[in-house]
Design a protein around this motif. Structure first.
Motif, mmCIF file in Angstrom:
data_model
loop_
_atom_site.group_PDB
_atom_site.id
_atom_site.type_symbol
_atom_site.label_atom_id
_atom_site.label_comp_id
_atom_site.label_asym_id
_atom_site.label_seq_id
_atom_site.Cartn_x
_atom_site.Cartn_y
_atom_site.Cartn_z
ATOM 1 N N ILE A 1 9.854 3.496 -4.688
ATOM 2 C CA ILE A 1 9.655 4.948 -4.796
ATOM 3 C C ILE A 1 8.166 5.263 -4.695
ATOM 4 O O ILE A 1 7.747 6.181 -3.979
ATOM 5 C CB ILE A 1 10.238 5.488 -6.116
ATOM 6 C CG1 ILE A 1 11.743 5.221 -6.198
ATOM 7 C CG2 ILE A 1 9.957 6.986 -6.256
ATOM 8 C CD1 ILE A 1 12.364 5.575 -7.536
ATOM 9 N N LEU A 2 7.352 4.482 -5.412
ATOM 10 C CA LEU A 2 5.903 4.685 -5.383
ATOM 11 C C LEU A 2 5.350 4.452 -3.987
ATOM 12 O O LEU A 2 4.516 5.228 -3.495
ATOM 13 C CB LEU A 2 5.224 3.750 -6.384
ATOM 14 C CG LEU A 2 3.692 3.740 -6.382
ATOM 15 C CD1 LEU A 2 3.132 5.133 -6.611
ATOM 16 C CD2 LEU A 2 3.166 2.762 -7.429
ATOM 17 N N VAL B 1 16.128 0.989 -11.426
ATOM 18 C CA VAL B 1 15.808 1.337 -10.045
ATOM 19 C C VAL B 1 14.491 0.677 -9.668
ATOM 20 O O VAL B 1 13.693 0.288 -10.530
ATOM 21 C CB VAL B 1 15.707 2.869 -9.844
ATOM 22 C CG1 VAL B 1 17.032 3.540 -10.142
ATOM 23 C CG2 VAL B 1 14.610 3.469 -10.716
ATOM 24 N N ASP B 2 14.246 0.562 -8.381
ATOM 25 C CA ASP B 2 13.028 -0.077 -7.880
ATOM 26 C C ASP B 2 11.875 0.929 -7.907
ATOM 27 O O ASP B 2 11.735 1.761 -7.007
ATOM 28 C CB ASP B 2 13.265 -0.599 -6.466
ATOM 29 C CG ASP B 2 12.093 -1.436 -5.950
ATOM 30 O OD1 ASP B 2 11.062 -1.510 -6.648
ATOM 31 O OD2 ASP B 2 12.212 -2.003 -4.859
ATOM 32 N N ILE B 3 11.088 0.851 -8.953
ATOM 33 C CA ILE B 3 9.955 1.769 -9.116
ATOM 34 C C ILE B 3 8.968 1.647 -7.969
ATOM 35 O O ILE B 3 8.461 2.646 -7.444
ATOM 36 C CB ILE B 3 9.251 1.501 -10.466
ATOM 37 C CG1 ILE B 3 10.192 1.833 -11.634
ATOM 38 C CG2 ILE B 3 7.955 2.300 -10.572
ATOM 39 C CD1 ILE B 3 9.679 1.361 -12.985
ATOM 40 N N THR B 4 8.720 0.424 -7.550
ATOM 41 C CA THR B 4 7.682 0.213 -6.537
ATOM 42 C C THR B 4 8.067 0.787 -5.175
ATOM 43 O O THR B 4 7.196 1.236 -4.428
ATOM 44 C CB THR B 4 7.350 -1.284 -6.396
ATOM 45 O OG1 THR B 4 8.530 -2.015 -6.049
ATOM 46 C CG2 THR B 4 6.798 -1.830 -7.702
ATOM 47 N N ASN C 1 3.702 8.987 2.035
ATOM 48 C CA ASN C 1 3.858 10.406 2.373
ATOM 49 C C ASN C 1 2.595 11.219 2.132
ATOM 50 O O ASN C 1 2.418 12.295 2.721
ATOM 51 C CB ASN C 1 4.993 11.023 1.553
ATOM 52 C CG ASN C 1 6.360 10.480 1.939
ATOM 53 O OD1 ASN C 1 6.517 9.849 2.974
ATOM 54 N ND2 ASN C 1 7.351 10.708 1.091
ATOM 55 N N ASN C 2 1.711 10.736 1.243
ATOM 56 C CA ASN C 2 0.582 11.568 0.808
ATOM 57 C C ASN C 2 -0.791 11.012 1.144
ATOM 58 O O ASN C 2 -1.789 11.706 0.955
ATOM 59 C CB ASN C 2 0.676 11.792 -0.707
ATOM 60 C CG ASN C 2 1.871 12.646 -1.103
ATOM 61 O OD1 ASN C 2 1.826 13.874 -1.019
ATOM 62 N ND2 ASN C 2 2.951 12.004 -1.541
ATOM 63 N N LEU C 3 -0.851 9.778 1.611
ATOM 64 C CA LEU C 3 -2.144 9.164 1.922
ATOM 65 C C LEU C 3 -2.632 9.655 3.285
ATOM 66 O O LEU C 3 -1.940 9.527 4.283
ATOM 67 C CB LEU C 3 -2.006 7.641 1.919
ATOM 68 C CG LEU C 3 -3.297 6.826 1.936
ATOM 69 C CD1 LEU C 3 -4.121 7.089 0.674
ATOM 70 C CD2 LEU C 3 -2.978 5.343 2.059
ATOM 71 N N ALA C 4 -3.831 10.214 3.294
ATOM 72 C CA ALA C 4 -4.430 10.700 4.541
ATOM 73 C C ALA C 4 -5.892 10.284 4.574
ATOM 74 O O ALA C 4 -6.645 10.559 3.625
ATOM 75 C CB ALA C 4 -4.317 12.221 4.636
ATOM 76 N N ALA C 5 -6.270 9.609 5.645
ATOM 77 C CA ALA C 5 -7.643 9.101 5.786
ATOM 78 C C ALA C 5 -8.024 8.254 4.576
ATOM 79 O O ALA C 5 -9.153 8.335 4.063
ATOM 80 C CB ALA C 5 -8.628 10.264 5.966
ATOM 81 N N LEU D 1 11.290 11.177 -10.569
ATOM 82 C CA LEU D 1 12.148 10.576 -9.535
ATOM 83 C C LEU D 1 12.849 9.319 -10.048
ATOM 84 O O LEU D 1 14.022 9.087 -9.739
ATOM 85 C CB LEU D 1 11.314 10.236 -8.298
ATOM 86 C CG LEU D 1 11.057 11.379 -7.318
ATOM 87 C CD1 LEU D 1 10.076 10.947 -6.235
ATOM 88 C CD2 LEU D 1 12.352 11.872 -6.681
ATOM 89 N N VAL D 2 12.145 8.519 -10.845
ATOM 90 C CA VAL D 2 12.752 7.311 -11.408
ATOM 91 C C VAL D 2 13.917 7.687 -12.315
ATOM 92 O O VAL D 2 14.994 7.080 -12.257
ATOM 93 C CB VAL D 2 11.707 6.478 -12.176
ATOM 94 C CG1 VAL D 2 12.383 5.363 -12.983
ATOM 95 C CG2 VAL D 2 10.695 5.874 -11.204
ATOM 96 N N VAL D 3 13.735 8.715 -13.145
ATOM 97 C CA VAL D 3 14.828 9.167 -14.027
ATOM 98 C C VAL D 3 15.997 9.692 -13.203
ATOM 99 O O VAL D 3 17.162 9.341 -13.449
ATOM 100 C CB VAL D 3 14.318 10.254 -15.001
ATOM 101 C CG1 VAL D 3 15.497 10.882 -15.761
ATOM 102 C CG2 VAL D 3 13.317 9.666 -15.983
ATOM 103 N N LEU D 4 15.722 10.528 -12.226
ATOM 104 C CA LEU D 4 16.789 11.102 -11.393
ATOM 105 C C LEU D 4 17.565 10.011 -10.652
ATOM 106 O O LEU D 4 18.802 10.039 -10.607
ATOM 107 C CB LEU D 4 16.188 12.099 -10.394
ATOM 108 C CG LEU D 4 15.653 13.404 -10.997
ATOM 109 C CD1 LEU D 4 14.783 14.142 -9.989
ATOM 110 C CD2 LEU D 4 16.789 14.300 -11.466
#
Length: 383
Positions: A108-109, A103-106, A115-119, A135-138
């Motif tokens: 997902i990352l 799967v494409d790790i990058t 989704n989580n970066l703020a300021a 998530l990579v395993v799933l």
């Protein structure tokens, strides 16, 4: 030193303790906890390879009162089994591992960061490290998004199934979620194209029923989730800290070497346990039948007899790959190469995508665990 067992959250630098013990008491009887502690590379390797040193039972006679599905998961995990049971479950786990699709790790990352970066700030541990490996395993086994979300949400409770001692609340949580997760994995396993041939192959080589093979397969796929969450997060967390500290991020090869050196220099897993089923000697010390042993792998990884300039982070040291973090012998972790690859790809993307990455923490705090040194949070800025 009165006790070899301490919470990683209570000590700023455990490596100083390990160094002292390695020099003065490499084979140490801890009278308080009734356990032998081994600190040298040679002695740890000796026990890891010795068939007379077995994995201790986590939940004898189900004294922790796990329900049926939780008990099935725990009792069938390759990493907790011995003898013929270990041989069979390891064969199944290896077959499952070999069937993981790429799967494409990058991608997902990238989504996790978005989704989580703020300021321009993000908690690397909770935003990425606790999610990306799982998530990579799933995704590698084609789990649906809703099932991925459920397992991701519940995994922190499920990993407590590995604890030798559990609180009533932890057992309650494990029992509440284990049946649902078991059912999700069972449904998905039957949909995978390779499962029928896997079952046939195992049935052919072992006197197991299809139901037994199914249970072992489901349990070890769940075990892979658990490993992805605890060890996976530790590799990503500790590698980022060491790479930034040592400024070894100019190429992907440099990052891969740094991940491997982190596994020696600052590993997520610090110790593991065994119990001896016959009397054995370590040097002049008699380890009696049924005695427990603490293998301090993080100390062995800094044994100067094995690693030159052991206290220096050196990604070019030619023995770095011989660290004991993933174990050695029959119980060596099957996810070794997968974990190194995942961390390398993720960290290379991070350093390639952002020009400036800074740690915003002055003092990293660690989880209150005995066997693992896992940062609680790592706030970083990305520019």
């Amino acid at each position: 030193m009165n006790s070899t067992l301490f919470l990683q959250s209570d000590i700023s630098n455990p490596y100083l303790t390990y160094k002292t013990m390695l020099q003065n008491n490499p084979v140490y009887w801890d009278e308080t906890n009734k356990i032998w502690a081994l600190y040298s590379y040679e002695d740890c390797v000796s026990i890891l390879k010795d068939p007379k040193a077995e994995i201790p039972t986590v939940n004898p006679n189900n004294e922790q009162k796990l329900n049926k599905k939780a008990l099935e998961i725990l009792n069938n995990l390759t990493r907790l089994s011995n003898g013929i049971q270990h041989k069979i479950s390891k064969e199944i786990a290896m077959l499952l591992f070999s069937k993981m699709k790429s799967v494409d790790i990058t991608s997902i990352l990238s989504q996790l960061i978005k989704n989580n970066l703020a300021a321009n700030k993000m908690d690397w541990v909770n935003s990425v490290c606790k999610k990306l490996p799982l998530l990579v395993v799933l995704k590698s086994f084609n789990f649906e998004d809703k099932d991925c979300s459920f397992i991701l949400y519940q995994i922190e409770s499920l990993v407590k199934i590995m604890l030798p001692q559990k609180t009533e609340e932890q057992v309650k949580s494990i029992n509440e979620i284990s049946e649902t997760i078991f059912s999700i994995v069972e449904k998905q396993l039957f949909q995978l194209s390779f499962y029928e041939s896997l079952s046939a192959k195992i049935t052919e080589s072992n006197a197991l029923s299809l139901d037994e093979i199914k249970t072992i397969s489901i349990s070890n796929l769940i075990g892979l989730f658990i490993q992805s969450f605890d060890a996976g997060r530790g590799i990503l967390s500790n590698s980022l800290l060491q790479i930034l500290n040592n400024k070894t991020f100019s190429t992907k090869t440099e990052i891969e070497k740094s991940v491997i050196e982190t596994l020696r220099f600052d590993p997520p897993i610090h110790n593991t346990r065994r119990i001896v089923v016959e009397d054995i000697f370590i040097g002049e010390s008699l380890i009696k039948k049924n005695d427990s042993i603490l293998l301090v792998l993080a100390s062995a990884n800094r044994d100067p007899k094995k690693f030159k300039n052991e206290s220096k982070f050196d990604m070019e040291r030619n023995t770095n790959t011989e660290n004991l973090t993933f174990g050695i012998g029959g119980h060596m972790c099957l996810a070794k190469h997968f974990s190194i690859h995942l961390a390398t790809e993720a960290l290379w993307f991070l350093f390639n995508e952002f020009k400036t990455i800074k740690i915003l923490e002055n003092n990293i705090q660690y989880e209150p665990m005995i066997n693992a040194r896992l940062p609680k949070v790592i706030w970083i800025s990305l520019q």
